[in-house]
Design an enzyme around this catalytic site. Sequence first.
Site, short mmCIF file in Angstrom:
data_model
loop_
_atom_site.label_atom_id
_atom_site.label_comp_id
_atom_site.label_asym_id
_atom_site.label_seq_id
_atom_site.Cartn_x
_atom_site.Cartn_y
_atom_site.Cartn_z
N GLU A 204 30.33 31.54 29.12
CA GLU A 204 31.44 31.65 30.07
C GLU A 204 32.48 32.71 29.69
O GLU A 204 33.69 32.46 29.75
CB GLU A 204 32.10 30.28 30.26
N GLU A 311 22.12 24.34 33.45
CA GLU A 311 22.96 23.12 33.56
C GLU A 311 22.91 22.56 34.98
O GLU A 311 23.92 22.17 35.56
CB GLU A 311 24.41 23.44 33.17
O1 G3I Z 1 34.52 13.20 21.53
C1 G3I Z 1 35.67 12.72 22.21
C2 G3I Z 1 35.93 11.30 21.81
O2 G3I Z 1 36.28 11.28 20.45
C3 G3I Z 1 37.05 10.74 22.68
O3 G3I Z 1 37.22 9.38 22.39
C4 G3I Z 1 36.71 10.87 24.16
C5 G3I Z 1 37.81 10.40 25.08
O4 G3I Z 1 37.62 10.87 26.40
O5 G3I Z 1 36.49 12.24 24.43
C6 G3I Z 1 35.40 12.78 23.70
O6 G3I Z 1 35.28 14.12 24.07
C7 G3I Z 1 34.73 14.37 25.33
C8 G3I Z 1 33.49 15.23 25.18
O7 G3I Z 1 32.98 15.57 26.45
C9 G3I Z 1 32.39 14.52 24.36
O8 G3I Z 1 31.97 13.36 24.95
C10 G3I Z 1 35.76 15.12 26.19
O9 G3I Z 1 36.87 14.26 26.47
C11 G3I Z 1 35.15 15.58 27.49
O10 G3I Z 1 36.07 16.43 28.18
C12 G3I Z 1 33.89 16.37 27.18
O11 G3I Z 1 33.35 16.80 28.42
C13 G3I Z 1 32.30 17.73 28.33
C14 G3I Z 1 32.76 19.10 28.88
O12 G3I Z 1 31.66 20.00 28.84
C15 G3I Z 1 33.90 19.70 28.06
O13 G3I Z 1 34.18 21.01 28.47
C16 G3I Z 1 31.14 17.22 29.17
O14 G3I Z 1 30.64 16.02 28.58
C17 G3I Z 1 30.04 18.26 29.24
O15 G3I Z 1 29.07 17.86 30.21
C18 G3I Z 1 30.63 19.59 29.72
O16 G3I Z 1 29.59 20.55 29.72
C19 G3I Z 1 29.96 21.88 30.13
C20 G3I Z 1 29.07 22.85 29.37
O17 G3I Z 1 29.20 22.61 27.99
C21 G3I Z 1 29.43 24.29 29.73
N1 G3I Z 1 29.39 24.51 31.14
C22 G3I Z 1 30.14 23.57 31.97
C23 G3I Z 1 29.75 22.13 31.65
C24 G3I Z 1 30.50 21.16 32.54
O18 G3I Z 1 31.88 21.19 32.28
#
Ligand code: G3I
Length: 413
Positions: A204, A311
């Site tokens: 990105e 994705e």
């Molecule tokens: O690990 C923490 C945990 O410690 C905490 O308790 C919890 C509370 O919400 O959050 C956890 O982190 C989360 C993380 O996923 C791991 O589970 C984040 O809040 C959450 O925002 C994060 O979201 C991910 C997102 O990327 C972040 O940018 C999504 O699961 C994941 O599907 C998404 O994937 C991205 C690709 O990497 C890049 N392209 C876009 C795609 C969709 O956004």
Amino acid sequence: MLVAASLLIGALIGCETAPHSNSGATLKAAYKGRFYVGVAINRTIAMGAAVRADNVNRNTEQIIKDTAVVTAQYNQISPENDLKWQMIHPSEGASGYVFGPADAYVDFGESNHMYLVGHTLVWHGQTPNWVFRGTNMPPGETNASIAAAPVGTNAPGTRGYGRGFGFSGPRASREELLERMRDHIHTVVGRYKGKIKVWDVVNEALADGGTNLLRNSPWLQIIGPDYIAKAFEYAHEADPDAILRYNDYSLENAAKRQKLITLIKSLQAQHVPVMAIGSQTHVSVSSPSFEQEDAVLTDLETLGLPIHITELDVNGAQGGQSNTSGDVASNAATTQGGLVTDADRKLADAYAGLFRAFIKHDHYVKVVTLWGVNDGVSWRRRGHPLLFDAADNPKPAFDAVIRAATKQEAKSR
Ligand code: G3I
């Protein structure tokens, strides 16, 4: 211990009937010989149901079923979060790496004979602040010049020490940041050398709107535009046999696609080892149609590189019908308003059109990865965007994807 738990669950699952459509068809079998069909997996699947360390709220029974879908249906996996910088390298220094979940991901894929992708090495998202901190003012700048920088340019913005920084205060120099990037890439890629076959090296980097080519990220602000080339060079040094991918979203949008083409042509002219294009394909039931996706792929093919759909998900929520962004910050808005009318049928039609396009372009499309095993664990779960429902039942969209392959088989006979 955790890996053992995961293997035990894998063995238990092997004894069960794997989830599939009534016909018993599987995605990996239907597309064999064309492209890998893969899925992003979360930590609970990689490490086994004993682990409760994710934002995914699944009980043991659900995790076992999720895992059964993964092993039955897919022959490629991507890690949804656990190889991102924040997860694998949360603190500075050699002792700052946390390899457990990533090791489990790789073990899971190897024990199930799956093609392994690494996601992602250099990104503006999910990167800890320490990576960009240092002792330097931005070159040639003072607090006053930073505050005065025009918005919408690649000059630092008005917040602290430039846009995209999660902190204010002095930042790393170009040399420091390049050294951190090199250490990270060599350590992570080196650890899984020969096992992870494909890497999202830079994720990105393109700017969404406006005329700027590149996103005004901390990487760009500190290192400059050659941070992309450097990342690919370091990854190639670390594993010369790995396929190195540039990955981005909204390539369905003609202007963003043109930026991608400009960027990749410039990297190719500099002999940067970019080896595949990752098109995230976070789309909606309204678009792209078969014809639109056909045109997207035709354009991307002009680069002469393999194309990976990295994705894939198809948003069925009313709020997300004109949105192809991967931006997690705007996700709530794009999944508002309930589902579109007749959502299941529209989803099936949309998936059928997309897979028909992937089949038509299968001389370039080599990997198609769904972003999550089912609607219950999707980052876009309110938009019900995947092929399996939250209880792991195949949806009409699953059957449509299988049919798209079998129809094509029948035609070519
Ligand atoms: O690990 C923490 C945990 O410690 C905490 O308790 C919890 C509370 O919400 O959050 C956890 O982190 C989360 C993380 O996923 C791991 O589970 C984040 O809040 C959450 O925002 C994060 O979201 C991910 C997102 O990327 C972040 O940018 C999504 O699961 C994941 O599907 C998404 O994937 C991205 C690709 O990497 C890049 N392209 C876009 C795609 C969709 O956004």
